[in-house]
Write a protein that holds these residues in place. Structure first.
Motif, PDB file in Angstrom:
ATOM      1  N   ARG A 249       0.836  -1.207   0.000  1.00  0.00           N
ATOM      2  CA  ARG A 249       0.000   0.000   0.000  1.00  0.00           C
ATOM      3  C   ARG A 249       0.870   1.257   0.000  1.00  0.00           C
ATOM      4  N   ILE A 250       1.913   1.256   0.789  1.00  0.00           N
ATOM      5  CA  ILE A 250       2.808   2.418   0.880  1.00  0.00           C
ATOM      6  C   ILE A 250       3.582   2.597  -0.427  1.00  0.00           C
ATOM      7  N   ILE A 251       4.057   1.504  -1.003  1.00  0.00           N
ATOM      8  CA  ILE A 251       4.785   1.577  -2.281  1.00  0.00           C
ATOM      9  C   ILE A 251       3.882   2.174  -3.361  1.00  0.00           C
ATOM     10  N   SER A 252       2.631   1.763  -3.357  1.00  0.00           N
ATOM     11  CA  SER A 252       1.659   2.295  -4.305  1.00  0.00           C
ATOM     12  C   SER A 252       1.445   3.797  -4.085  1.00  0.00           C
ATOM     13  N   ALA A 253       1.362   4.209  -2.809  1.00  0.00           N
ATOM     14  CA  ALA A 253       1.176   5.630  -2.486  1.00  0.00           C
ATOM     15  C   ALA A 253       2.386   6.452  -2.934  1.00  0.00           C
ATOM     16  N   ILE A 254       3.583   5.897  -2.790  1.00  0.00           N
ATOM     17  CA  ILE A 254       4.804   6.594  -3.226  1.00  0.00           C
ATOM     18  C   ILE A 254       4.791   6.747  -4.744  1.00  0.00           C
ATOM     19  N   SER A 255       4.442   5.682  -5.452  1.00  0.00           N
ATOM     20  CA  SER A 255       4.387   5.726  -6.918  1.00  0.00           C
ATOM     21  C   SER A 255       3.375   6.760  -7.401  1.00  0.00           C
ATOM     22  N   GLU A 256       2.219   6.771  -6.760  1.00  0.00           N
ATOM     23  CA  GLU A 256       1.172   7.716  -7.123  1.00  0.00           C
ATOM     24  C   GLU A 256       1.638   9.157  -6.875  1.00  0.00           C
TER      25      GLU A 256
END
Length: 157
Positions: free
Chosen positions: A28-35
């Protein structure tokens, strides 16, 4: 490397938190960073900095959990018995001044939860109780001052 005593339930709880942080929080955090990266300029991107901070906290907790689990000494309380207080015992105490009854299970540091009746083996109350028998009187120095308790029962879960 110092072993960390804990009950089987405490070990399972740490394993579950580790699994949650690795398999749910980390992606979830990796996705938030990418976004947040996709929004452009990172120097003034609050979402990016917040996500990176979350990532740092999560990875720190993962490392802490892995360390605790690797040093865990799981003690099966159901195999213990006797009337001497030791790790895992559930102890019923009566305050000698107020006659108030308290029930505490002595558990590892990471499992302690006073509201649930679990106190850490390294707490002042537990340290005073260890090695004592049913019927003994113990004095404990607490934040509220010295208190005297009588051990009225020692049980094993």
């Amino acid at each position: 490397m110092e072993k960390i005593p804990m009950t089987p339930a405490g070990y399972v709880a740490l394993e579950q938190e580790l699994k949650q942080r690795q398999q749910v929080e980390r992606p979830r955090i990796i996705s938030a960073i990418s976004e947040a990266r996709a929004h452009g300029d990172l120097s003034e991107n609050a979402e990016y900095h917040a996500a990176k901070e979350q990532q740092s906290l999560n990875e720190g907790r993962i490392a802490e959990l892995e360390d605790k689990l690797s040093r865990a000494e799981v003690i099966d309380v159901s195999k213990l018995s006797g009337d001497v207080v030791k790790f895992g015992a559930t102890v019923t105490l009566v305050d000698e001044d107020t006659e108030e009854e308290k029930v505490w299970q002595i558990v590892g540091d990471s499992e302690a939860d006073a509201k649930a009746g679990r106190i850490s083996i390294s707490s002042p109350v537990a340290r005073a109780l260890i090695g004592k028998k049913k019927g003994a009187s113990v004095e404990v120095v607490t934040p509220k001052g010295a208190r005297s308790f009588e051990i009225v029962a020692v049980r094993w879960a």
